[in-house]
Design a protein around this motif. Sequence first.
Motif, PDB file in Angstrom:
ATOM      1  N   ARG A 286       0.917  -1.294  -0.014  1.00 27.66           N
ATOM      2  CA  ARG A 286      -0.062   0.091   0.008  1.00 27.66           C
ATOM      3  C   ARG A 286       0.918   1.340  -0.112  1.00 27.66           C
ATOM      4  O   ARG A 286       1.749   1.436   0.874  1.00 27.66           O
ATOM      5  CB  ARG A 286      -0.831   0.005   1.085  1.00 27.66           C
ATOM      6  N   PRO A 287       0.790   1.863  -1.007  1.00 31.38           N
ATOM      7  CA  PRO A 287       1.449   3.365  -1.091  1.00 31.38           C
ATOM      8  C   PRO A 287       0.943   4.217   0.374  1.00 31.38           C
ATOM      9  O   PRO A 287      -0.327   4.240   0.553  1.00 31.38           O
ATOM     10  CB  PRO A 287       0.996   3.806  -2.305  1.00 31.38           C
ATOM     11  N   ALA A 288       1.841   4.432   1.098  1.00 31.52           N
ATOM     12  CA  ALA A 288       1.649   5.261   2.482  1.00 31.52           C
ATOM     13  C   ALA A 288       1.278   6.690   2.242  1.00 31.52           C
ATOM     14  O   ALA A 288       2.023   7.464   1.204  1.00 31.52           O
ATOM     15  CB  ALA A 288       2.590   5.135   3.529  1.00 31.52           C
ATOM     16  N   GLU A 289       0.397   7.239   2.722  1.00 31.74           N
ATOM     17  CA  GLU A 289      -0.084   8.606   2.475  1.00 31.74           C
ATOM     18  C   GLU A 289       0.875   9.499   3.559  1.00 31.74           C
ATOM     19  O   GLU A 289       0.930   9.075   4.594  1.00 31.74           O
ATOM     20  CB  GLU A 289      -1.628   8.854   2.795  1.00 31.74           C
ATOM     21  N   PRO A 290       1.023  10.467   3.025  1.00 29.84           N
ATOM     22  CA  PRO A 290       1.816  11.527   4.152  1.00 29.84           C
ATOM     23  C   PRO A 290       0.655  12.110   5.218  1.00 29.84           C
ATOM     24  O   PRO A 290      -0.158  12.438   4.952  1.00 29.84           O
ATOM     25  CB  PRO A 290       2.322  12.836   3.139  1.00 29.84           C
TER      26      PRO A 290
ATOM     27  N   PHE B 151      11.838   4.765   0.164  1.00 34.40           N
ATOM     28  CA  PHE B 151      10.556   4.172   0.444  1.00 34.40           C
ATOM     29  C   PHE B 151       9.598   4.509  -0.457  1.00 34.40           C
ATOM     30  O   PHE B 151       9.077   5.419  -0.861  1.00 34.40           O
ATOM     31  CB  PHE B 151      10.103   4.738   1.782  1.00 34.40           C
ATOM     32  N   ILE B 152       8.904   3.310  -0.994  1.00 25.45           N
ATOM     33  CA  ILE B 152       7.715   3.378  -1.752  1.00 25.45           C
ATOM     34  C   ILE B 152       6.392   2.975  -1.283  1.00 25.45           C
ATOM     35  O   ILE B 152       5.464   3.229  -1.851  1.00 25.45           O
ATOM     36  CB  ILE B 152       7.968   2.605  -3.194  1.00 25.45           C
ATOM     37  N   GLY B 153       6.526   2.274  -0.335  1.00 26.22           N
ATOM     38  CA  GLY B 153       5.168   1.737   0.411  1.00 26.22           C
ATOM     39  C   GLY B 153       5.405   0.672   1.601  1.00 26.22           C
ATOM     40  O   GLY B 153       6.413   0.250   2.050  1.00 26.22           O
ATOM     41  N   THR B 154       4.280   0.272   2.243  1.00 30.72           N
ATOM     42  CA  THR B 154       4.537  -0.468   3.253  1.00 30.72           C
ATOM     43  C   THR B 154       3.458  -1.870   3.150  1.00 30.72           C
ATOM     44  O   THR B 154       2.356  -1.768   2.277  1.00 30.72           O
ATOM     45  CB  THR B 154       4.145  -0.059   4.652  1.00 30.72           C
ATOM     46  N   LEU B 155       3.694  -2.931   3.605  1.00 31.51           N
ATOM     47  CA  LEU B 155       2.912  -4.229   3.614  1.00 31.51           C
ATOM     48  C   LEU B 155       2.604  -4.710   5.057  1.00 31.51           C
ATOM     49  O   LEU B 155       3.363  -4.649   5.875  1.00 31.51           O
ATOM     50  CB  LEU B 155       3.911  -5.149   2.814  1.00 31.51           C
ATOM     51  N   GLY B 156       1.464  -5.124   5.339  1.00 35.47           N
ATOM     52  CA  GLY B 156       1.255  -5.839   6.493  1.00 35.47           C
ATOM     53  C   GLY B 156       0.404  -7.406   6.063  1.00 35.47           C
ATOM     54  O   GLY B 156       0.451  -7.680   4.985  1.00 35.47           O
ATOM     55  N   ALA B 157       0.685  -8.088   7.219  1.00 33.90           N
ATOM     56  CA  ALA B 157       0.206  -9.496   6.929  1.00 33.90           C
ATOM     57  C   ALA B 157      -1.177  -9.608   6.126  1.00 33.90           C
ATOM     58  O   ALA B 157      -1.277 -10.350   5.273  1.00 33.90           O
ATOM     59  CB  ALA B 157      -0.071 -10.230   8.280  1.00 33.90           C
ATOM     60  N   ASP B 158      -1.894  -8.834   6.580  1.00 31.40           N
ATOM     61  CA  ASP B 158      -3.327  -8.762   5.778  1.00 31.40           C
ATOM     62  C   ASP B 158      -3.291  -8.430   4.171  1.00 31.40           C
ATOM     63  O   ASP B 158      -3.701  -9.046   3.394  1.00 31.40           O
ATOM     64  CB  ASP B 158      -4.344  -7.804   6.358  1.00 31.40           C
ATOM     65  N   ASP B 159      -2.408  -7.505   3.869  1.00 31.17           N
ATOM     66  CA  ASP B 159      -2.101  -7.118   2.378  1.00 31.17           C
ATOM     67  C   ASP B 159      -1.764  -8.425   1.617  1.00 31.17           C
ATOM     68  O   ASP B 159      -2.040  -8.999   0.627  1.00 31.17           O
ATOM     69  CB  ASP B 159      -0.949  -6.050   2.192  1.00 31.17           C
ATOM     70  N   ILE B 160      -0.471  -9.174   2.584  1.00 31.29           N
ATOM     71  CA  ILE B 160      -0.132 -10.433   1.789  1.00 31.29           C
ATOM     72  C   ILE B 160      -1.090 -11.496   1.578  1.00 31.29           C
ATOM     73  O   ILE B 160      -1.140 -11.966   0.595  1.00 31.29           O
ATOM     74  CB  ILE B 160       1.226 -11.050   2.834  1.00 31.29           C
ATOM     75  N   LEU B 161      -1.859 -11.786   2.735  1.00 27.03           N
ATOM     76  CA  LEU B 161      -2.808 -12.580   2.626  1.00 27.03           C
ATOM     77  C   LEU B 161      -3.928 -12.407   1.604  1.00 27.03           C
ATOM     78  O   LEU B 161      -4.399 -13.306   0.819  1.00 27.03           O
ATOM     79  CB  LEU B 161      -3.623 -12.805   4.115  1.00 27.03           C
ATOM     80  N   ALA B 162      -4.313 -11.254   1.638  1.00 28.70           N
ATOM     81  CA  ALA B 162      -5.402 -10.616   0.670  1.00 28.70           C
ATOM     82  C   ALA B 162      -4.838 -11.051  -0.743  1.00 28.70           C
ATOM     83  O   ALA B 162      -5.671 -11.491  -1.791  1.00 28.70           O
ATOM     84  CB  ALA B 162      -5.588  -9.021   0.744  1.00 28.70           C
ATOM     85  N   ARG B 163      -3.536 -10.667  -0.958  1.00 34.64           N
ATOM     86  CA  ARG B 163      -2.821 -10.776  -2.598  1.00 34.64           C
ATOM     87  C   ARG B 163      -2.891 -12.188  -2.751  1.00 34.64           C
ATOM     88  O   ARG B 163      -3.235 -12.699  -3.966  1.00 34.64           O
ATOM     89  CB  ARG B 163      -1.693  -9.988  -2.609  1.00 34.64           C
ATOM     90  N   ILE B 164      -2.466 -12.977  -1.901  1.00 36.78           N
ATOM     91  CA  ILE B 164      -2.484 -14.399  -2.363  1.00 36.78           C
ATOM     92  C   ILE B 164      -3.699 -15.063  -2.306  1.00 36.78           C
ATOM     93  O   ILE B 164      -3.906 -15.776  -3.434  1.00 36.78           O
ATOM     94  CB  ILE B 164      -1.647 -15.393  -1.004  1.00 36.78           C
ATOM     95  N   ALA B 165      -4.745 -14.780  -1.585  1.00 36.70           N
ATOM     96  CA  ALA B 165      -5.955 -15.120  -1.865  1.00 36.70           C
ATOM     97  C   ALA B 165      -6.842 -14.640  -3.201  1.00 36.70           C
ATOM     98  O   ALA B 165      -7.600 -15.308  -3.918  1.00 36.70           O
ATOM     99  CB  ALA B 165      -6.693 -15.140  -0.574  1.00 36.70           C
ATOM    100  N   SER B 166      -6.412 -13.233  -3.408  1.00 41.88           N
ATOM    101  CA  SER B 166      -7.543 -12.832  -4.221  1.00 41.88           C
ATOM    102  C   SER B 166      -7.091 -13.235  -5.745  1.00 41.88           C
ATOM    103  O   SER B 166      -6.315 -13.127  -6.044  1.00 41.88           O
ATOM    104  CB  SER B 166      -7.285 -11.104  -4.040  1.00 41.88           C
TER     105      SER B 166
ATOM    106  N   PRO C 115       6.954  -3.844  11.115  1.00 41.81           N
ATOM    107  CA  PRO C 115       6.736  -3.235  10.005  1.00 41.81           C
ATOM    108  C   PRO C 115       7.345  -3.685   8.955  1.00 41.81           C
ATOM    109  O   PRO C 115       8.697  -4.059   8.926  1.00 41.81           O
ATOM    110  CB  PRO C 115       6.413  -1.809  10.327  1.00 41.81           C
ATOM    111  N   ILE C 116       6.868  -3.783   7.552  1.00 44.72           N
ATOM    112  CA  ILE C 116       7.623  -4.255   6.418  1.00 44.72           C
ATOM    113  C   ILE C 116       7.604  -2.912   5.706  1.00 44.72           C
ATOM    114  O   ILE C 116       6.559  -2.326   5.340  1.00 44.72           O
ATOM    115  CB  ILE C 116       7.056  -5.300   5.724  1.00 44.72           C
ATOM    116  N   ALA C 117       8.838  -2.524   5.227  1.00 44.01           N
ATOM    117  CA  ALA C 117       8.828  -1.159   4.323  1.00 44.01           C
ATOM    118  C   ALA C 117       9.443  -1.818   2.997  1.00 44.01           C
ATOM    119  O   ALA C 117      10.331  -2.561   2.764  1.00 44.01           O
ATOM    120  CB  ALA C 117       9.914  -0.028   4.713  1.00 44.01           C
ATOM    121  N   VAL C 118       8.602  -1.376   1.876  1.00 42.05           N
ATOM    122  CA  VAL C 118       9.260  -1.653   0.605  1.00 42.05           C
ATOM    123  C   VAL C 118      10.209  -0.442   0.098  1.00 42.05           C
ATOM    124  O   VAL C 118       9.767   0.659  -0.024  1.00 42.05           O
ATOM    125  CB  VAL C 118       7.915  -1.903  -0.496  1.00 42.05           C
ATOM    126  N   ILE C 119      11.185  -0.926  -0.057  1.00 43.06           N
ATOM    127  CA  ILE C 119      12.462   0.112  -0.554  1.00 43.06           C
ATOM    128  C   ILE C 119      12.927  -0.220  -2.000  1.00 43.06           C
ATOM    129  O   ILE C 119      13.231  -1.320  -2.102  1.00 43.06           O
ATOM    130  CB  ILE C 119      13.626  -0.137   0.516  1.00 43.06           C
TER     131      ILE C 119
END
Lengths: 396, 317
Positions: free
Chosen positions: A281-285, A367-382, A357-361
């Motif tokens: 998810r791209p994080a908003e300022p 820094f371009i975005g962040t990831l949570g466990a829910d994001d990973i699960l959602a993407r794998i399942a969706s 936390p996980i930062a996508v670098i």
Amino acid sequence: MTERLEIKNLYKIFSDAPGPALEMLAKGSGKSEVFEKLGVVVGLNNVSLTVPQGAVYMIMGLSGSGKSTFARCVNRLNEPSAGQVLLDGRDIVPIGEAELREVRRTRISMVFQHFALLPNKRVIDNVEFGLKLRGVPAAERRRRAEEVLTVVGLARWGYHFPHELSGGMRQRVGLARALATDADILIMDEAFSALDPLIRTEMQDELLRLQRTLHKTILFITHDFQEALKLGTRIAIMSEGELVRDGTPQSIVLEPGSDYVAAFTREIDRSRLFDARLAMRPAEPVLKSAQGTLVGEAGGFGFMLDGNGKVLGVVDAGGLGRARAGGEIGALSADYVSVSPGAKLIEVARNYRDGRPIAVIDDDGRFIGTLGADDILARIASTAPQAVTGERHVQG
Amino acid sequence: MFKADDLAVFPVDLWIQQGVSWLALNLRPFFLAIKWPIESLLGLNDWIFHAVHFPIFVVAFFLIAWRLSTLGIAVFSAVSLIVIAMLGVWNEAMTTLSLISTAIVFCAVVGIPIGIWCARSDRVWNVVRPILDIMQTTPSFVYLVPVVMLFGVGTVPGEVAVVTAAAPPLIRFTNLGIRMVEREIVEAGLAFGADRRQLLFEIQLPLAIPTILGGLNQTVLTAMVLSVVVAMIGAEGLGLVVLQGLGRLDVGRAAVGGIAIVLLAMVLDRVTQQMATPRKSGRPAERGSLMRTVVRVFRGGRPDETVQVVTRAKEAL
């Protein structure tokens, strides 16, 4: 990337007089209609494809889908009935026999499903084969063949006969033969399909390794979707002689576009296919402070970035809430995991620890975005569609 | 009662008689042109086979048979030759052998190129196949009729019959061998830019060799049969021994000829059949190309290829 190979409106009719069939196809008839009416088999129906330099383009389809016909039309082992095959912008369909031989000797080489090695010749002679046909002097082609054999890891086997080698080794010879001519385009027709699963994986890795240094333009025919995903920079899916889907591996799995394609993607291990860029998810300022910019989202962690986008530290959800409320952020923590955007979700998941936390670098350290466990699960399942650029849907 | 003989009989025999007379008169140079090379080579072979002394011949045959096939077959060949000599028909056997060897040379020179041509063009094959069918279904006895009409009687016309009868299997097998080469391997040749000549000599012919040798075996056996039958039109050799024995009701003499024929046929069959079957331990390259097969006959030792392979392999290691 420049276009090395461009296929435009290619048709293949298995008939001596393709005229009527071509007319029917032009009027919108399908393969089965043409067969019912005229009794001729349509191999390819208006296939267009652009292969950029350095691409590993997977042509995927079930048997009878026309994928092998397509590959054989590119080097004219099958004569196309209509259409163009542009090699560096030059159409090779109308050229004469002598010129075609030259193209085959120097520009396009091929690897075959059942290896197609000459059983009466030693490995080294097999590797030299293309050079011999071209008339390269014996000493020079021997030197070149030994070089290529070393590249594919068969330096010790040059003076053995193909029947003394295992299947995987034989296909390495087939690959070496194709590489020896220095052709920049490689057609691999089900090259690994005849191998045992373990050897196949090994050969796939080997191809990926070689491709990193060789940068060939590869047209790889396969019926194995897993293989297509693993090797391909792009995948074209064929059915009934037509191209039904063309795109990057991730985009095809995300958005199959038709039931036919969806059937292939159903069993795919998405955690090994999708990367962090796709799930993040791209994080908003949230606010700017003297320290830098704080980015983040409700309920998640916040990342403090400096002017160049580099991560200075992490604040937890509490700190983020206080910051939104205008309060004190508190001390920055350095306890976070950074992953690259290209990291597959399975790797990201391995690095995941609760509360970290996980930062996508990206490669520049931004820094371009962040990831949570829910994001990973959602993407794998969706299988939910998501806008992905650089793809193309063809009416199927 | 209406009988077959009551039908008006067409004077077919008369027509053919006249037709053949016309052919023999007007196309005489053509038949002489066919006859001449056969006559010359047959004369040479006949002279060689009779000039070589019996023990030298047996030893030489033993060595060649050993090289081409196995030690067992070589021993069998040598023993058979000695038995033939002890039967007292050595000279006749040598004449028969010269008939067969001459036929093999001509069948190979004519048959293999025709076979290649057939393999490359369906049109040619469609024309040649029915001709081969007729040639192979015609009983050898009937063969002699046109030969006598066009070439006369004697050993040389007999040889013409042997050559024409023995060529079809070789043509068939050459055609078959080339057509049977795996499609993918031929495609590989084309994909790497082979022209027609390269495709033939680098891929099709080398891979067709085992099949062609199988055809050679059939050709040798057909030549063996015909070389006996042509005794009826005055050709010399073992066939004549049998024919004379039968004519004089001399069963013993006929049997001697028969035994010698069977032994010679077995020897030739074993040797040529062994050539066609790949040896288990043998490296394919030894039987791979035309050249090597020929070289194997002349070279005493194993092809130096093997030695080279071993040393190069050691270097590579």
